[in-house]
Design a protein around this motif. Sequence first.
Motif, short mmCIF file in Angstrom:
data_model
loop_
_atom_site.label_atom_id
_atom_site.label_comp_id
_atom_site.label_asym_id
_atom_site.label_seq_id
_atom_site.Cartn_x
_atom_site.Cartn_y
_atom_site.Cartn_z
N GLN A 44 0.87 -1.18 0.00
CA GLN A 44 0.00 0.00 0.00
C GLN A 44 0.90 1.22 0.00
O GLN A 44 2.06 1.16 0.42
CB GLN A 44 -0.95 0.01 1.19
CG GLN A 44 -0.31 0.24 2.53
CD GLN A 44 -1.33 0.35 3.66
OE1 GLN A 44 -2.50 0.67 3.43
NE2 GLN A 44 -0.90 0.07 4.86
N VAL A 45 0.36 2.34 -0.48
CA VAL A 45 1.10 3.59 -0.55
C VAL A 45 0.29 4.66 0.17
O VAL A 45 -0.90 4.83 -0.09
CB VAL A 45 1.34 4.02 -2.02
CG1 VAL A 45 2.07 5.37 -2.07
CG2 VAL A 45 2.12 2.95 -2.77
N ILE A 46 0.97 5.36 1.07
CA ILE A 46 0.36 6.46 1.81
C ILE A 46 1.28 7.66 1.62
O ILE A 46 2.50 7.53 1.63
CB ILE A 46 0.23 6.12 3.31
CG1 ILE A 46 -0.60 4.85 3.51
CG2 ILE A 46 -0.37 7.29 4.08
CD1 ILE A 46 -0.61 4.33 4.94
N GLN A 55 3.67 15.18 -5.63
CA GLN A 55 4.47 15.23 -6.87
C GLN A 55 5.54 14.15 -6.88
O GLN A 55 5.79 13.52 -7.91
CB GLN A 55 5.13 16.61 -7.00
CG GLN A 55 4.16 17.72 -7.31
CD GLN A 55 4.83 19.08 -7.29
OE1 GLN A 55 5.73 19.34 -6.49
NE2 GLN A 55 4.37 19.96 -8.17
N THR A 56 6.18 13.92 -5.75
CA THR A 56 7.21 12.88 -5.65
C THR A 56 6.60 11.51 -5.90
O THR A 56 7.17 10.70 -6.65
CB THR A 56 7.91 12.94 -4.28
OG1 THR A 56 8.54 14.23 -4.13
CG2 THR A 56 8.94 11.84 -4.12
N ALA A 57 5.47 11.23 -5.30
CA ALA A 57 4.80 9.94 -5.51
C ALA A 57 4.50 9.74 -6.99
O ALA A 57 4.78 8.67 -7.55
CB ALA A 57 3.53 9.85 -4.68
N THR A 58 3.97 10.75 -7.63
CA THR A 58 3.65 10.66 -9.06
C THR A 58 4.91 10.39 -9.88
O THR A 58 4.92 9.53 -10.77
CB THR A 58 2.95 11.95 -9.54
OG1 THR A 58 1.72 12.09 -8.82
CG2 THR A 58 2.67 11.91 -11.02
N VAL A 63 0.69 5.59 -6.92
CA VAL A 63 -0.62 6.21 -6.70
C VAL A 63 -0.99 5.95 -5.25
O VAL A 63 -1.22 4.80 -4.86
CB VAL A 63 -1.69 5.62 -7.65
CG1 VAL A 63 -3.05 6.23 -7.34
CG2 VAL A 63 -1.30 5.81 -9.10
N PRO A 64 -1.00 6.99 -4.41
CA PRO A 64 -1.32 6.77 -3.00
C PRO A 64 -2.71 6.18 -2.81
O PRO A 64 -3.67 6.61 -3.44
CB PRO A 64 -1.22 8.16 -2.39
CG PRO A 64 -0.31 8.92 -3.31
CD PRO A 64 -0.62 8.38 -4.68
#
Length: 179
Positions: A44-46, A55-58, A63-64
């Motif tokens: 999972q991503v939080i 922006q960093t996640a993207t 995808v959180p």
Amino acid sequence: MRLMILRHAPSLADGLLAGRRDVPADCGDAAAFARQAARLRPAQVIASPALRCRQTATALGLVPDRLEPALWEQDLGAWEGMDPSLLPDLGPLPLDALARHRPDGGESFDDMAARVIPVLQALQRDTVIVAHAGTVRAALSIVVGPAALSFAVAPLSLTVLQRAGADWAVQTVNLCAGD
């Protein structure tokens, strides 16, 4: 349970303290993002809701699953937007006193850790978190207490903790894209 915390990419804050200010990130180093993305194994991503974290996640291709307000950076109060060279000299404070120090109108490291740690303790499966240096240090404080304030946490660095039952262990701290 494996917890992988990636600090956001460098803030575009003109060298000033960002804290709770919602400033963008410099996501232009595609090679660094590719190296860090290859290290991640998310169940999972939080992410912190901060623009620089989203922006960093993207840029990492993540995808959180959720944005978690408790993961915001420490509120630096009167120090927000300040040049770090102009911060007041707090003298030789022991780490536990430094962790309790609150800038005017802000929160202490202990205050921030008190909102971050319950989120981390509640995790039940492997998780990637995209957040802030303060979030990383709060996680480290579960294992080392206020000594977590002495850890360097570079932009776009990876820190990994492992939990077995109630016991936490630090596996990696401040693993940069070039390492």
